[in-house]
Scaffold this active site. Structure first.
Site, PDB file in Angstrom:
ATOM      1  N   ASP A  29      64.604  25.177  10.972  1.00 45.41           N
ATOM      2  CA  ASP A  29      65.192  25.158  12.316  1.00 45.41           C
ATOM      3  C   ASP A  29      66.427  26.056  12.398  1.00 45.41           C
ATOM      4  OD1 ASP A  29      66.305  23.255  10.490  1.00 45.41           O
ATOM      5  OD2 ASP A  29      67.543  22.483  12.133  1.00 45.41           O
ATOM      6  N   GLU A  30      66.695  26.507  13.594  1.00 45.47           N
ATOM      7  CA  GLU A  30      67.959  27.164  13.965  1.00 45.47           C
ATOM      8  C   GLU A  30      68.441  28.196  12.936  1.00 45.47           C
ATOM      9  OE1 GLU A  30      70.273  23.874  16.564  1.00 45.47           O
ATOM     10  OE2 GLU A  30      70.153  23.395  14.429  1.00 45.47           O
ATOM     11  N   ALA A  31      67.544  29.061  12.517  1.00 49.73           N
ATOM     12  CA  ALA A  31      67.946  30.143  11.599  1.00 49.73           C
ATOM     13  C   ALA A  31      68.432  31.310  12.468  1.00 49.73           C
ATOM     14  CB  ALA A  31      66.774  30.533  10.716  1.00 49.73           C
ATOM     15  N   LEU A  32      69.601  31.139  13.052  1.00 49.24           N
ATOM     16  CA  LEU A  32      70.027  32.038  14.130  1.00 49.24           C
ATOM     17  C   LEU A  32      70.538  33.388  13.642  1.00 49.24           C
ATOM     18  CD1 LEU A  32      71.784  29.424  16.479  1.00 49.24           C
ATOM     19  CD2 LEU A  32      69.370  30.065  16.333  1.00 49.24           C
ATOM     20  N   HIS A  55      71.018  26.606   8.011  1.00 53.60           N
ATOM     21  CA  HIS A  55      71.531  25.281   7.615  1.00 53.60           C
ATOM     22  C   HIS A  55      71.744  25.225   6.099  1.00 53.60           C
ATOM     23  CE1 HIS A  55      71.045  22.998  11.465  1.00 53.60           C
ATOM     24  NE2 HIS A  55      70.195  23.966  11.712  1.00 53.60           N
TER      25      HIS A  55
END
Ligand code: TNX
Length: 638
Positions: free
Chosen positions: A354-357, A291
Site C-alpha cells: 500500500d501507499e508506495a508513494l 511503509h
C-alpha cells in the site's frame, strides 16, 4: 467444597430487556438467553422444549479429535461454575456436555467449519466434521448459557440453556481482524487476550501488521547465508524502539506516547500457538516497498547511499521506499520472509504494497514482480493491499481491498485471485465512533461510525461473485491506540458487526435484529472483562445474579450485575424477613471516556436474621434502563 453451595438454593439470574426508549420502572423479566440472542446469527436455529441444565458433576464427554476442544471448553466453564468438569470418554449422562468430531457429523457440504448443536433436557451436544467446526459450535453453546458463565470467579448457577437445535456454517472462510502492532505495540499476553475475545464471535484469522515506517516488531535471526552482511538484529534493536507518537506537525496522538517493543521469534511462536489452539490462522505482514522507514533506519545497506535514515516517530507515511532495483532488497526480503514462513503454519504471507508513494510506478511493479516468487518459493500464497493488484498474481493470491478502484482487483479475480474486503469507511476499527471520540482517526469515516455502519454493507460488490470473496476483515490501525483496553474499546461492538457479515447468510442479516442481539453482548463482554463502547443506540441488557448463603449473619457482597451506564444504579435488598435495606453499588471498574463500567458489585452491611429458618430474599437494582431482580436463599443453619 461444593457442599456449602449445594444446600443453598442458588440465586436466580434474571435478564432484563428494556428498549432504551421504553419507560423505565416496568421490568420485563425473561429467562436468559435463547437462540434469538446468538451473535453471529446462525444459519438455522429452533427452540425445543424444556432446558438443558449443566450438572454439577457433569463431564465434558469428548473422544479422539474432540478432546482438545473439550479441554478448552472445560477450561472456559470451570471458573464461573466452580464445577470440576473432567474431560472424559464416559457414556454420556444427564447434564453432561457431549462433543463429537467425525465425518458426516456436521452439516453436509460444510465440513471445514460447520457444526450442529442440540441442547435438550438430557445433554448439550455439539457435533462437527472437524475440530475447527466443533470449536465454533462451542462458542455458540457458551452464548446459550447465562452471561455469568464468563465470570473469572464463581457465581451461583443454575447453568442452564434453552433446549435448541442449531445447524450452522459460515458464509465466508476468512473472518478476520488485523492488529497494527507497528504503530503502537501490544504484548504477547495482550494479543492472546484479544484473540480470546474475538473467537467468541467466530473470528478465525488474525492479521499482524508487524512492520511499518514507525517500527519493526519481529526479530529476524542472522541467516546462515548473509552475502551482503546485513545486521538483522538492528531491525528490532533500532526499529523496535519506534512508535507513532505524534502527527507530522508534532501534535501528540492518543492518550500518551505509543508503546514500544518487539516480538522475539519465541514470542511470535507463542502467539501463533495460542491462535492455532483456537483455530485462528495468523497472517503476518511485512509491508513494502513503502511503509519501510524503520527498516531503512536500521539496516544501512538497504539505502542507496548506504546511510541509515533517522527513525521517525510521527504518523507520517508515504515517504519511504525500498530500492526495487537493488539486489540487497531481495536478499533482505528472502531472509525475513523465509523466517516468517517457517514460523507461520497458515497459508498466507501478507506483503503490504500500500501507499508506495515515492517508489515510482515501474519500480513498484519491479518490486512486486521480484517479491512474489520469493513468497511462492516458500510455499505460501501472497496477500497484499489492493494496490498490488497492479501486477499479475498467482491463482489463490489474496487481494486485500481497502479503498480505490475495483477494476484491477476484478482483473486479478478473473485470473484466480480471491478478495478479502476491508473497505475503510465501513470496516476500519481505528476510526472514531463520532467526532468527540477521544482516540481514533477520522479520514475514512466521519461523523457517526458506529456498529450500524459497520454492519450495513455488503462485501460481494458488483462485478464479484460470492465465491470470489474469501471474506471480511477489520483492521485496527494503532496510530492512536495505547493499550489493549483501548484496542478493545475501538473494536467492540464494531468487530461484532463485521463478524456477523463474515458468518451469517446475507438474506438472514438485518440491522434491527442485529441490534437486539448485540444488546445481550454488553453483559458478556463486561463479565469476561473485555472493554467496549456502550453505544447509545443499543438497548444494552442488564444481567443480575444474587448469592445464596448458609449463615445467620450475612454481609459484604450479596450480588452483581451488569449495566453499561455512567449513572450509578441503585440497589435495594429485601432480606425476606420483613427487613429491607439500601445496598452499596460499586463498579469493578469505573466507566470513563474510553471504558465501559465493569461488573457492578452490590454489598450490604451486616444483617443478622432474627430467628433460624430459610428465607427467600430479593435483590432489586434500578438502572437508567429499568429494574432488574434476582432472588437468593439464606439458610441460617439450624
Ligand atoms: C491507511 S490501510 C493505511 C495505514 C494507516 C491507516 C490509518 C492501509 C493499507 N494504509 O497505514 O494506518 O490508513 O487509518
Amino acid at each position: 467444597m461444593r457442599a456449602r453451595w449445594r444446600v443453598a438454593v442458588v440465586g436466580v439470574a434474571v435478564l432484563l430487556t428494556i428498549p432504551a426508549a421504553a419507560v423505565p420502572a416496568v421490568s420485563s423479566v425473561v429467562m436468559s438467553p435463547g437462540v434469538e440472542s446468538l451473535v453471529p446469527k446462525p444459519v438455522a436455529a429452533d427452540t425445543g422444549r424444556g432446558r438443558f441444565v449443566l450438572d454439577e458433576d457433569a463431564h465434558v464427554v469428548a473422544r479422539g479429535a474432540a478432546r482438545e476442544v473439550g479441554e478448552y471448553l472445560a477450561g472456559a466453564l470451570r471458573p464461573a461454575t466452580g464445577y470440576r468438569l473432567p474431560v472424559s470418554t464416559r457414556e454420556a449422562r444427564r447434564g453432561d456436555i457431549v462433543l463429537e468430531v467425525g465425518a458426516g457429523k456436521g452439516p453436509a457440504g460444510h465440513t471445514a467449519e460447520g457444526y450442529r448443536l442440540v441442547t435438550d433436557r438430557w445433554v448439550a451436544r455439539v457435533s462437527a466434521d472437524t475440530p475447527a467446526g466443533l470449536f465454533l459450535g462451542v462458542q455458540t453453546l457458551r452464548q446459550l448459557l447465562p452471561a455469568w458463565v464468563d465470570s473469572p470467579s464463581r457465581v451461583d448457577g443454575p447453568w442452564s440453556a434453552q433446549a435448541a437445535t442449531v445447524t450452522d456454517y459460515p458464509r465466508f472462510a476468512y473472518r478476520g481482524v488485523m492488529l497494527d502492532v507497528a504503530r503502537s505495540f501490544l504484548t504477547v499476553d495482550e494479543v492472546k487476550r484479544y484473540i480470546d475475545s474475538a473467537v467468541r464471535y467466530k473470528v478465525n484469522t488474525l492479521h499482524l501488521h508487524l512492520t511499518d515506517d514507525q517500527a519493526w516488531r519481529i526479530a529476524v535471526n542472522p541467516p546462515p547465508v548473509n552475502p551482503a552482511g546485513l545486521d538483522y538484529g538492528a531491525l528490532t534493536r533500532v526499529g523496535g524502539t519506534g512508535g507513532s507518537d505524534t502527527l507530522g506537525n508534532g501534535t501528540p496522538l492518543g492518550t500518551g506516547p505509543a508503546r514500544r517493543g518487539f516480538y522475539t521469534q519465541r514470542d511470535y511462536t507463542a502467539i501463533v500457538a495460542h491462535a492455532r489452539a483456537r483455530f485462528v490462522t495468523v497472517v503476518p505482514e511485512v509491508d513494502g516497498p513503502g511503509h519501510t522507514n524503520a527498516a531503512l533506519a536500521s539496516v544501512p545497506q538497504l539505502n542507496p547511499n548506504g546511510q541509515t535514515k533517522p527513525m521517525n516517530n510521527t504518523a507520517d507515511v508515504g515517504y519511504s521506499t525500498l530500492d526495487a532495483n537493488a539486489a540487497v532488497t531481495y536478499e533482505f526480503l528472502t531472509t525475513v520472509l523465509s523466517q516468517l514462513a517457517a514460523l507461520t503454519p497458515g497459508p498466507y504471507l501478507h506483503i503490504g504494497g500500500d501507499e508506495a508513494l515515492v517508489t515510482g510506478h515501474d519500480n513498484y511493479l519491479t518490486y512486486l514482480t521480484r517479491t512474489l516468487p520469493i513468497v511462492a518459493k516458500l510455499g505460501k500464497l501472497p496477500m497484499g493491499w489492493n494496490e498490488y493488484a497492479a501486477v499479475d498474481l498467482p491463482p489463490g493470491a489474496v487481494v486485500h481491498y481497502w479503498r480505490g478502484a475495483l477494476e484491477p482487483v476484478l482483473r486479478q479475480v478473473a485470473r484466480g485471485a480471491k478478495v478479502v474486503m476491508s473497505p475503510a469507511g465501513t470496516s476500519y476499527l481505528d476510526q472514531k465512533y463520532e467526532p468527540s471520540t477521544p482516540i481514533g482517526l477520522s479520514w475514512a469515516c466521519r461523523n457517526t461510525c458506529d456498529y450500524d455502519r459497520y454492519y450495513d454493507w455488503e462485501p460481494v460488490r458488483d462485478g464479484l461473485a460470492e465465491s470470489d470473496v474469501l471474506g471480511v476483515a477489520g483492521p485496527l490501525w494503532s496510530e492512536t491506540v495505547r493499550s489493549l483496553d483501548q484496542a478493545e474499546w475501538l473494536s467492540y461492538p464494531r468487530l461484532i458487526s463485521l463478524a456477523e457479515i463474515g458468518w451469517t447468510p446475507k438474506a438472514a442479516r438485518d440491522l434491527t435484529g442485529f441490534t437486539g442481539r448485540l444488546a445481550t453482548q454488553g453483559s458478556r463482554l463486561t463479565i469476561a472483562g473485555v472493554n467496549f463502547r456502550p453505544s447509545p443506540a443499543v438497548p444494552w441488557t442488564t444481567d443480575i445474579t444474587a448469592r445464596s448463603q448458609h449463615s445467620r449473619t450475612i454481609e459484604g457482597e450479596i450480588g452483581r450485575f451488569t449495566a453499561p451506564t455512567t449513572a450509578t444504579p441503585t440497589a435495594v435488598v429485601d432480606f425476606g424477613d420483613g427487613n429491607t435495606t439500601t445496598a452499596t453499588v460499586t463498579p469493578a471498574r469505573p466507566a470513563g471516556p474510553l471504558a465501559a463500567p465493569g461488573v457492578w458489585r452490590v454489598t450490604i452491611d451486616k444483617h443478622r436474621y432474627p430467628r433460624h429458618g430459610t428465607y427467600q430474599g430479593t435483590l432489586t437494582v434500578t438502572t437508567p434502563a429499568g429494574e432488574a431482580k434476582a432472588h437468593f436463599t439464606v439458610r441460617t443453619g439450624h
